[in-house]
Write a protein that holds these residues in place. Structure first.
Motif, PDB file in Angstrom:
ATOM      1  N   SER A   9     -43.742  46.927 129.979  1.00  0.00           N
ATOM      2  CA  SER A   9     -43.837  46.041 128.815  1.00  0.00           C
ATOM      3  C   SER A   9     -45.063  46.397 127.983  1.00  0.00           C
ATOM      4  O   SER A   9     -45.015  46.416 126.747  1.00  0.00           O
ATOM      5  N   GLY A  79     -41.575  37.531 121.430  1.00  0.00           N
ATOM      6  CA  GLY A  79     -40.559  36.655 122.006  1.00  0.00           C
ATOM      7  C   GLY A  79     -39.708  37.325 123.056  1.00  0.00           C
ATOM      8  O   GLY A  79     -39.332  36.706 124.057  1.00  0.00           O
ATOM      9  N   THR A  80     -39.396  38.610 122.857  1.00  0.00           N
ATOM     10  CA  THR A  80     -38.504  39.293 123.792  1.00  0.00           C
ATOM     11  C   THR A  80     -39.215  39.798 125.042  1.00  0.00           C
ATOM     12  O   THR A  80     -38.687  39.693 126.146  1.00  0.00           O
ATOM     13  N   ASN A  81     -40.409  40.351 124.885  1.00  0.00           N
ATOM     14  CA  ASN A  81     -41.107  40.985 126.006  1.00  0.00           C
ATOM     15  C   ASN A  81     -42.279  40.181 126.549  1.00  0.00           C
ATOM     16  O   ASN A  81     -42.729  40.418 127.664  1.00  0.00           O
ATOM     17  N   TRP A  82     -42.766  39.223 125.780  1.00  0.00           N
ATOM     18  CA  TRP A  82     -43.941  38.460 126.185  1.00  0.00           C
ATOM     19  C   TRP A  82     -43.682  36.960 125.969  1.00  0.00           C
ATOM     20  O   TRP A  82     -44.434  36.274 125.291  1.00  0.00           O
ATOM     21  N   SER A  83     -42.601  36.490 126.573  1.00  0.00           N
ATOM     22  CA  SER A  83     -42.141  35.117 126.316  1.00  0.00           C
ATOM     23  C   SER A  83     -43.112  34.071 126.851  1.00  0.00           C
ATOM     24  O   SER A  83     -43.341  33.044 126.206  1.00  0.00           O
ATOM     25  N   TYR A  84     -43.704  34.298 128.038  1.00  0.00           N
ATOM     26  CA  TYR A  84     -44.638  33.292 128.549  1.00  0.00           C
ATOM     27  C   TYR A  84     -45.920  33.280 127.724  1.00  0.00           C
ATOM     28  O   TYR A  84     -46.506  32.215 127.485  1.00  0.00           O
ATOM     29  N   SER A  86     -45.995  33.812 124.558  1.00  0.00           N
ATOM     30  CA  SER A  86     -45.619  33.057 123.350  1.00  0.00           C
ATOM     31  C   SER A  86     -45.575  31.562 123.624  1.00  0.00           C
ATOM     32  O   SER A  86     -45.995  30.749 122.795  1.00  0.00           O
ATOM     33  N   HIS A  87     -45.069  31.186 124.800  1.00  0.00           N
ATOM     34  CA  HIS A  87     -45.009  29.760 125.162  1.00  0.00           C
ATOM     35  C   HIS A  87     -46.415  29.197 125.373  1.00  0.00           C
ATOM     36  O   HIS A  87     -46.731  28.104 124.892  1.00  0.00           O
ATOM     37  N   SER A 464     -42.212  38.713 129.914  1.00  0.00           N
ATOM     38  CA  SER A 464     -40.899  38.105 130.126  1.00  0.00           C
ATOM     39  C   SER A 464     -40.291  38.608 131.435  1.00  0.00           C
ATOM     40  O   SER A 464     -40.721  39.616 131.998  1.00  0.00           O
ATOM     41  N   SER A 465     -39.268  37.919 131.903  1.00  0.00           N
ATOM     42  CA  SER A 465     -38.573  38.299 133.145  1.00  0.00           C
ATOM     43  C   SER A 465     -37.491  39.325 132.813  1.00  0.00           C
ATOM     44  O   SER A 465     -36.295  39.013 132.761  1.00  0.00           O
ATOM     45  N   LEU A 466     -37.910  40.545 132.586  1.00  0.00           N
ATOM     46  CA  LEU A 466     -36.994  41.641 132.268  1.00  0.00           C
ATOM     47  C   LEU A 466     -36.865  42.563 133.470  1.00  0.00           C
ATOM     48  O   LEU A 466     -37.597  42.444 134.451  1.00  0.00           O
TER      49      LEU A 466
END
Length: 524
Positions: A9, A79-84, A86-87, A464-466
Motif C-alpha cells: 500500500s 479511501g481505497t487503500n487507507w480507509s482507516y 480516512s476514518h 485498508s483490508s486489501l
C-alpha cells in the motif's frame, strides 16, 4: 495486519505521489513566469513578448492537464487503500483537501480556460489578470495540500475523542498556520520556481545552440536567469527555515538525516560525509564541519540537537505512558461514565499514539513485554542511511543551482548568449531539479515513518483490508497507465518545443513589429 499489505500500500501511494509530483513543480513555476512575461508584454506593448508568453503557456497547459489528472487518483487512494486513516483523521485531513478541490476545479479551471482561449477576446490587462489568477490558484492549491501534509507531520489543533474514537479539529487556525506546513509550503513552491527556471533556461539554450527562435530564446533566457537566481537563493534560505522547524517538531527526523546517534555538546557539527549503519547504530568515516548543525537548527551556540539514542529513550517513556491512555480508552468504551478512567485518559492522552506502536507486536498493548516496548521504541527510527544520503544529494543540488543561476544571470546581463559550453550544460541539467524535488519528498515521508500521523497513528494501522493480489494488480495497472501518460507527456512537450513559438494561427507581423528576426531556420 499483514505487513506485506502495508508495504505494498505504501509502495502504490509512493509511486502515484512521486509520479504526480513530476508535474507539480513545473506548474507552480511556469504559472508565475507566465505572469512576468505577460506583464512585460502589457507594459511594453511589444508583440514579441506576446509570442514568448503564448509559447510557454502551451507547455504549461500540457503539464497542467496531466498534473490535475494524476492528482485526482491520489485523493481517491485515501479511501481505497487507507480507509482507516480516512476514518480516524478524516474530520481534520479532509477539510484542506476539500478546499483544495474547490480551489482547483472552480478557480484554476475557470481561469485556465480564459487564459488559453481569451487572447483575442479580452483586453491586455484583462488577460493578464486571468494569467495571474491561474498562477495564484495553482499556488493556493499547493498551499492546501501542504497544510494537510504538514498536519500529518505535526498534528496541531486537534484531539482524540474517546467517545467517537476519532481525531477531531479543535483549532482550525492552528492547522492552517502550522509552522511545519508553512515552512514546507514556501520551500516547495520555491523549488517549483527553480524547476521552471531550469526548464525554460534549458529549452532556450537549446534554441540558441541551434540558432532557432533566437529573439524568443534570449528573452526567455533572461527572465529565467533572474527568476531562477532569486528562487534558488530562496530555496536554500527556506530549506534552512525548514531545518529550524524540525528542531522543535520533528526531532527524530532531524537526528536521522544527520545520522546523529548520540547527543553532542552544543553546538553540534554537521556531517558532510559518513557511512551510517543501522546494525551497529553508528556512523563510520564521519567528516564533520563544527558548529554548523547547531547554528542552523537552534539559531544559537548553546542550543542542543538531541541524538537518536536519547530520542528512542524518550519514545520508550511515551509508550509506557501511552499504555495508560490505551487502558483508559478501553475502560471508557465499556463504561463512558467512568470518571476515573476519563481522568486517567486526560493525563496520558498525548501519548496514546505511542501505545498503538505496540500493536505491531502484540494485539493488546497492555500485555506488551518490556522487550516489546523497547522494540517499539526503536521502531520510531526511520531508515537512517537513506535519510542521510538523500538529504545530502538534495542539499548539494540546491547549492549547485545557485552557482548555475549566478552564471546564467551574468551571461544574460552582459548579453553573452554564445557561451556554448554553458548552453550545452543548461540543456543537460534540465532533469536535476526534478531529482531534487523527488528526493525532498522521499526525505519528508520516509523521515516520518513509522507514523502516518506523527505521534498519533502508526502507518501500519491506517491501511485498508486489501489482499496482496489486489495491490499488485493496481500497482501494475498504475505503472502501465502512468508509463503511457509519461510517454505522451514527453512526446507532446518535445513536439511543441521543436515546433517553436509560431503556429499557423499566429501573426507573422509580430516578428516584424518587434524589430527582431526570429523566424525559424529550416528543420534539420
Amino acid at each position: 495486519m499483514d505487513m506485506a499489505v502495508i508495504e505494498l500500500s505504501r509502495l502504490q501511494f509512493a509511486l502515484t505521489a512521486l509520479y504526480h509530483f513530476l508535474f507539480v513543480p513545473l506548474t507552480l513555476g511556469l504559472s508565475f513566469m507566465l505572469v512576468i512575461m505577460e506583464s512585460i508584454y502589457v507594459m511594453t506593448g511589444r508583440p514579441i513578448w506576446r509570442t514568448v508568453t503564448r509559447f510557454w503557456s502551451k507547455l504549461f497547459g500540457i503539464n497542467f492537464v496531466l498534473g490535475v489528472a494524476t492528482g485526482l487518483t491520489m485523493e481517491f487512494e485515501f479511501g481505497t487503500n487507507w480507509s482507516y486513516f480516512s476514518h480516524y483523521v478524516g474530520d481534520i485531513f479532509g477539510a484542506p483537501l476539500a478546499i483544495e478541490g474547490l480551489m482547483a476545479f472552480f478557480l484554476e479551471a475557470t481561469f485556465v480556460g480564459l487564459m488559453f482561449f481569451g487572447w483575442d477576446k479580452l483586453s491586455k490587462r484583462q488577460h493578464l489578470f486571468t494569467t495571474f489568477m491561474v498562477a495564484l490558484g495553482s499556488n493556493l492549491s499547493a498551499l492546501w495540500i501542504l497544510v494537510a501534509n504538514g498536519w500529518m507531520q505535526h498534528p496541531v489543533g486537534s484531539r482524540f475523542n474517546p467517545d467517537t474514537m476519532r481525531m477531531e479539529v479543535t483549532d482550525f487556525m492552528a492547522v492552517l498556520f502550522n509552522p511545519v506546513a508553512q515552512a514546507k509550503f514556501v520551500h516547495t513552491v520555491s523549488a517549483g520556481y527553480v524547476t521552471a527556471s531550469v526548464f525554460i533556461l534549458g529549452v532556450s539554450s537549446w534554441y540558441l545552440l541551434k540558432g532557432k527562435w533566437v529573439a524568443v530564446a534570449k528573452r526567455s533566457f533572461t527572465v529565467a536567469a533572474a527568476f531562477g537566481l532569486a528562487s534558488s537563493l530562496s530555496v536554500v534560505v527556506l530549506g534552512d527555515e525548514s531545518g529550524y522547524a524540525l528542531t522543535d517538531n520533528q526531532k527524530m527526523k532531524l537526528a536521522s538525516l544527520e545520522a546523529m546517534w548520540h547527543t553532542e555538546p552544543a553546538p553540534a557539527g554537521i556531517a558532510i560525509f559518513g557511512i551510517p549503519s543501522l546494525e551497529g547504530r553508528d556512523t563510520r568515516y564521519e567528516i564533520k564541519i563544527p558548529y554548523v548543525l547547531g547554528l542552523i537548527s537552534t539559531r544559537s551556540l548553546t542550543g542542543q540537537v538531541e541524538g537518536i539514542t536519547e530520542l528512542v529513550a524518550k519514545a520508550q517513556g511515551r509508550i509506557e505512558n501511552g499504555i495508560q491512555a490505551y487502558d483508559a480508552v478501553e475502560k471508557l468504551k465499556a463504561n463512558p461514565t467512568d470518571m476515573v478512567a476519563r481522568e486517567q485518559f486526560e493525563r496520558h492522552k498525548l501519548d496514546l499514539g505511542y501505545a498503538m506502536l505496540l500493536k505491531r507486536y502484540v494485539a493488546d498493548p497492555r500485555k506488551a513485554t518490556p522487550d516489546q516496548v523497547v522494540q517499539a521504541a526503536w521502531s520510531t527510527v526511520p531508515n537512517v542511511p537513506v535519510m542521510f544520503w538523500v538529504f545530502r544529494v538534495m542539499a548539494g543540488l540546491g547549492f549547485f543551482f545557485i552557482g548555475f543561476f549566478v552564471l546564467a544571470f551574468y551571461f544574460s546581463t552582459v548579453r553573452r548568449f554564445d557561451a556554448r559550453w554553458f548552453l550545452r550544460a543548461a540543456v543537460w541539467i534540465i532533469p536535476l531539479p526534478w531529482l531534487a524535488a523527488e528526493f525532498g519528498w522521499v526525505l519528508a515521508e520516509i523521515g516520518r515513518q513509522p507514523w502516518a500521523i506523527e505521534g498519533v497513528l502508526p502507518t501500519f494501522l491506517g491501511a485498508s483490508s486489501l489482499t496482496v493480489g489486489q495491490l499488485w494488480t493496481t500497482i501494475i495497472g498504475f505503472t502501465l497507465l502512468y508509463g503511457a501518460l509519461a510517454v505522451i507527456e514527453v512526446r507532446l512537450m518535445l513536439a511543441t518545443i521543436r515546433k517553436g513559438p509560431l503556429e499557423h494561427g499566429d501573426e507573422p507581423s509580430d516578428a516584424a513589429a518587434s524589430g527582431q528576426g526570429y523566424a525559424p531556420l529550416p528543420a534539420e
